[in-house]
Design a protein around this motif. Sequence first.
Motif, mmCIF file in Angstrom:
data_model
loop_
_atom_site.group_PDB
_atom_site.id
_atom_site.type_symbol
_atom_site.label_atom_id
_atom_site.label_comp_id
_atom_site.label_asym_id
_atom_site.label_seq_id
_atom_site.Cartn_x
_atom_site.Cartn_y
_atom_site.Cartn_z
ATOM 1 N N TYR A 149 1.137 -1.032 -0.298
ATOM 2 C CA TYR A 149 -0.231 0.011 0.149
ATOM 3 C C TYR A 149 0.664 1.353 -0.307
ATOM 4 O O TYR A 149 2.268 1.104 0.707
ATOM 5 N N LEU A 150 0.239 1.794 -1.404
ATOM 6 C CA LEU A 150 1.585 3.746 -0.593
ATOM 7 C C LEU A 150 -0.064 4.492 -0.638
ATOM 8 O O LEU A 150 -1.010 4.476 -1.244
ATOM 9 N N VAL A 151 0.241 5.210 1.461
ATOM 10 C CA VAL A 151 -0.608 5.972 1.190
ATOM 11 C C VAL A 151 -0.167 7.197 1.215
ATOM 12 O O VAL A 151 1.271 7.289 1.891
ATOM 13 N N VAL A 152 -0.850 8.136 1.242
ATOM 14 C CA VAL A 152 -0.549 9.455 1.335
ATOM 15 C C VAL A 152 -1.516 10.580 1.562
ATOM 16 O O VAL A 152 -2.452 10.233 1.491
ATOM 17 N N VAL A 162 4.320 6.816 2.432
ATOM 18 C CA VAL A 162 4.352 5.934 2.731
ATOM 19 C C VAL A 162 4.405 4.813 2.214
ATOM 20 O O VAL A 162 2.844 4.603 1.614
ATOM 21 N N LEU A 163 5.396 3.165 2.260
ATOM 22 C CA LEU A 163 5.472 2.326 1.853
ATOM 23 C C LEU A 163 5.211 1.149 2.314
ATOM 24 O O LEU A 163 6.184 0.978 2.654
ATOM 25 N N GLY A 164 3.812 0.473 2.082
ATOM 26 C CA GLY A 164 4.123 -1.149 3.169
ATOM 27 C C GLY A 164 3.064 -1.743 2.895
ATOM 28 O O GLY A 164 2.156 -2.016 2.379
ATOM 29 N N THR A 165 3.486 -2.981 3.603
ATOM 30 C CA THR A 165 2.471 -4.270 3.133
ATOM 31 C C THR A 165 1.499 -4.505 4.842
ATOM 32 O O THR A 165 0.528 -4.276 5.034
ATOM 33 N N ASP A 166 2.322 -5.016 5.786
ATOM 34 C CA ASP A 166 1.444 -4.875 6.593
ATOM 35 C C ASP A 166 2.822 -4.103 8.288
ATOM 36 O O ASP A 166 1.613 -3.475 9.033
ATOM 37 N N ALA A 167 3.351 -3.487 7.238
ATOM 38 C CA ALA A 167 3.823 -2.677 8.324
ATOM 39 C C ALA A 167 5.087 -1.519 7.229
ATOM 40 O O ALA A 167 4.780 -1.577 6.365
ATOM 41 N N PRO A 168 4.964 0.424 7.783
ATOM 42 C CA PRO A 168 5.748 0.852 6.908
ATOM 43 C C PRO A 168 7.171 0.210 6.635
ATOM 44 O O PRO A 168 7.943 -0.558 7.464
ATOM 45 N N GLU A 169 7.615 0.416 5.858
ATOM 46 C CA GLU A 169 9.423 0.206 4.653
ATOM 47 C C GLU A 169 9.759 1.227 4.590
ATOM 48 O O GLU A 169 11.001 0.857 4.886
ATOM 49 N N TYR A 170 8.446 2.519 3.698
ATOM 50 C CA TYR A 170 9.798 2.953 3.392
ATOM 51 C C TYR A 170 9.137 4.269 3.593
ATOM 52 O O TYR A 170 7.798 4.530 3.429
ATOM 53 N N ALA A 171 9.066 5.673 3.997
ATOM 54 C CA ALA A 171 8.186 6.448 4.886
ATOM 55 C C ALA A 171 9.446 8.123 4.351
ATOM 56 O O ALA A 171 10.321 8.174 3.891
ATOM 57 N N VAL A 172 8.563 8.928 4.097
ATOM 58 C CA VAL A 172 8.830 10.484 3.591
ATOM 59 C C VAL A 172 8.167 11.291 3.771
ATOM 60 O O VAL A 172 6.649 11.246 3.086
ATOM 61 N N SER A 173 8.507 12.803 4.523
ATOM 62 C CA SER A 173 7.665 13.422 4.692
ATOM 63 C C SER A 173 8.714 14.513 3.733
ATOM 64 O O SER A 173 9.171 14.768 3.757
ATOM 65 N N LEU A 174 7.119 15.360 3.082
ATOM 66 C CA LEU A 174 7.103 16.846 2.134
ATOM 67 C C LEU A 174 6.726 17.284 1.711
ATOM 68 O O LEU A 174 5.580 18.004 2.662
ATOM 69 N N GLU A 211 10.589 10.129 -4.781
ATOM 70 C CA GLU A 211 10.974 8.465 -5.918
ATOM 71 C C GLU A 211 12.336 7.825 -5.056
ATOM 72 O O GLU A 211 12.505 6.958 -5.122
ATOM 73 N N ALA A 212 13.309 9.278 -4.387
ATOM 74 C CA ALA A 212 14.848 8.789 -4.239
ATOM 75 C C ALA A 212 14.777 7.459 -3.062
ATOM 76 O O ALA A 212 15.622 7.420 -2.452
ATOM 77 N N GLU A 213 13.414 7.835 -1.953
ATOM 78 C CA GLU A 213 13.420 7.024 -1.208
ATOM 79 C C GLU A 213 12.718 5.951 -0.606
ATOM 80 O O GLU A 213 12.454 5.238 0.127
ATOM 81 N N VAL A 214 11.119 6.374 -1.666
ATOM 82 C CA VAL A 214 10.380 5.359 -1.345
ATOM 83 C C VAL A 214 10.258 4.893 -3.242
ATOM 84 O O VAL A 214 9.931 5.292 -3.465
ATOM 85 N N PRO A 215 10.125 3.456 -3.282
ATOM 86 C CA PRO A 215 10.419 2.421 -4.710
ATOM 87 C C PRO A 215 8.747 2.902 -4.862
ATOM 88 O O PRO A 215 7.582 1.851 -4.753
ATOM 89 N N LEU A 216 8.012 3.897 -5.540
ATOM 90 C CA LEU A 216 6.590 4.274 -5.840
ATOM 91 C C LEU A 216 6.472 2.621 -6.892
ATOM 92 O O LEU A 216 5.428 2.833 -6.640
#
Length: 333
Positions: A149-152, A162-174, A211-216
């Motif tokens: 899930y990519l939650v925006v 933030v991207l993840g399935t069961d828990a956040p795996e990658y996250a960035v605040s813009l 994109e540099a931090e989260v594999p969209l």
Amino acid sequence: MIRAGSDILGDRSRVAGVTRVAAIDCGTNTIRLLVADLEGGQAREVVRTGLITRLGQGVDRTGELDADALTRTLSATREFAGIIESEGAQQVRFVATSATRDARNRDEFVLGVREALGVEPEVVSGVVEAGLSFTGAVSAVSRAHPGPYLVVDLGGGSTEVVLGTDAPEYAVSLDIGSVRLHERHLVSDPPTQAEIDAATVDVREALRRAEAEVPLHETATLVGVAGTITTTTAHALRLPGYQRERIDGAELPVGIAMAAAQDLLAATRRERAALPYLHPGRVDVIGAGALIWFEVIARVLAETTAAGSGIRHVVTSEHDILDGIALSLGASA
């Protein structure tokens, strides 16, 4: 105020295995309260309410919280304190996000909250904010949609990705949000093409950093939360009013979601104000938020298509950082 289930639930806070908690999310544009009963790792809503106080008014320009905005927000906090007491919440967590993070005079705000509510407000980082938003959103959508899930979480001062399935795996605040982008660029009514172009440059640059931090490209389900996105969804559905039960879990084709965002961006403030689902406190900033949401969808669509999947729909959730804050109280118990 939206009150959900109070008459049916009664005083469940005294039932064995049930903990009644209160979560407050204080953002750039809104301050919101959720009182919920935690049981079995789930949060059952008792009261959900919010007020638009625009705490972040002018922070992008001045670096400080405005005195009138502080007064409005602390008044709302005192109102929430009364609700929390009457509902018998056993634990309270107050989370402050973008506007407070950026303000030099945030100590004044922290002191005011402490006096009004009797708890220490947490000024959390963008990454912590992203994780809480992910937890809240995925607690509702995971039953019907596949991960990752990519939650925006598109707020007034910042946007968390933030991207993840069961828990956040990658996250960035813009540092792009509806209030911030509106104050920087979209000052005309309706915004001029030059203003839109300048705002778009900011958003696209921020998304390049994301994109540099989260594999969209790994996104299976794009989930949007918070007021800009829920309102844009209401616009796409042409609702006769703000109907939370129809917005929550709504699945829109990407083209429909993007068209709704473009429509809100191009509208005059008078046209926006006439929309039955648009809160008056969002009339001026919804265009900026809609532009951000349009660009997010476009970028995720491009990245997933290049990877051979290609998202076809976007999902809107009314469950967000508030639910994540509430669930965190159960995890820490």
